[in-house]
Design a protein around this motif. Structure first.
Motif: not given
Length: 345
Positions: A270-281, A287-304
């Motif tokens: 779970e912690f190795l496959t992160l990307d950033i999404y936008k969630l409506k409150l 929820m809408e995906r914002v970044t696609f860094f984990n398209e390559n499973p060796e990378y992730k995007a976080s802490n936006p």
């Protein structure tokens, strides 16, 4: 046997070559994302949008980068310390720090434990070392963008307090518990918690997330109405990991770290496959995906985090197997440009 050994060596070499040729997301960034720093993690925007505060590394120094020029300024070099894990701008421009008094290189992670991590206030003029507030904190605190209010988790309880100054010295006053993990609605009752933001607007709602579940890696984004004393489950994630991050200044959406693009991954993955999404409150769970860094499973995007004008996002990139929170540099995303081009991806 020698022949088999040579075949094995060629196999390893070929696979290493393939791995080395795997494209990093940094090699092909969209034109609305640009590098901001070559190191660092856990960013926070200044209220004027001109600067970004960040941590060098876990248990490291705090720095500030000027967005327009890329100039980096050290914020904690003027005093001796044992390293910090969070740094956030208070509404008056001073800085709320989170870090332990003592650090043991042979057992470093205990300095991130709530029993050792304390909250401090560093004056914006850097005229002195930070002042301890006398409370411990689990993971990241929440800081009001308008008032001198903060909230933090400790044990199974989330607290809220106010920072006031007595002859120029910051003190924590009127602090009290808001709720415990046992008060949470199903399925999150008894889960661990971490605070995130006071929801923009009247700031009567505290945004936080709770994590637990069957595999220990499910997370839900919640709001707590401090007037009505009611909880709202915004993510309704059921079986995915959705961790609350930066809230948009209009209070209508929040950025989330999520693994929902890889729903079959369970446990530590779970912690190795992160990307950033936008969630409506709005309780829709949309929820809408914002970044696609984990398209390559060796990378992730976080802490936006989002700038106060809602125009830009800063986030960090990392290797997928890096510890939670670790960043290998900050990236700046033009959200207006992203909105125009996201449908063309």
């Amino acid at each position: 046997m020698k022949h088999l050994y040579l075949v094995f060596v060629l196999f390893v070499a070929q696979n290493n070559l393939l791995f080395s040729q795997e494209k990093s997301p940094l090699d092909d960034l969209p034109d609305y994302i640009t590098p901001l720093t070559y190191f660092g993690q856990r960013a926070d925007w200044s209220h004027d949008g001109d600067r970004v505060l960040f941590i060098e590394k876990t248990f490291g120094d705090v720095y500030e980068v000027e967005v327009a020029t890329g100039t980096i300024r050290p914020m904690t070099h003027h005093f001796f310390h044992e390293g910090f894990v969070r740094a956030l701008y208070l509404s008056n421009g001073d800085i709320l720090l989170s870090g332990a008094k003592n650090f043991d290189a042979n057992d470093p992670w205990k300095s991130r434990d709530a029993r050792n991590t304390e909250l401090w206030v560093l004056k914006k003029d850097l005229s002195s070392p930070p002042t301890p507030l006398g409370v411990h904190c689990k993971e990241g605190p929440a800081v009001s963008r308008k008032k001198m209010n903060i909230a933090w988790a400790l044990g199974s309880t989330i607290y809220k307090g106010e920072i006031e100054y007595d002859n120029g010295k910051p003190k924590l006053k009127n602090w009290r518990p808001l709720f415990t993990s046992g008060d949470l609605p199903s399925p999150a009752k008894g889960w661990d918690m971490e605070t995130q933001n006071f929801r923009p607007g009247n700031e009567n709602e505290l945004i936080f997330y709770a994590f637990g579940g069957q595999f220990g890696f499910q997370a839900e984004v919640f709001g707590y109405d401090m007037e009505k004393k009611e909880f709202i489950n915004y993510s309704k994630s059921e079986s995915t990991y959705d961790e609350a991050e930066g809230t948009f200044p209009d209070g209508l959406s929040i950025l989330v770290e999520s693994n929902r693009h890889r729903p079959k991954y369970k446990g530590m993955k779970e912690f190795l496959t992160l990307d950033i999404y936008k969630l409506k409150l709005d309780e829709s769970g949309e929820m809408e995906r914002v970044t696609f860094f984990n398209e390559n499973p060796e990378y992730k995007a976080s802490n936006p985090v989002v700038s106060d004008d809602g125009r830009f996002m800063v986030f960090q990139h990392a290797h997928a197997e890096d510890p939670a929170g670790k960043g290998r540099g900050l990236l700046l995303m033009d959200l207006k440009a992203w909105e125009k081009k996201k449908g063309k991806r």
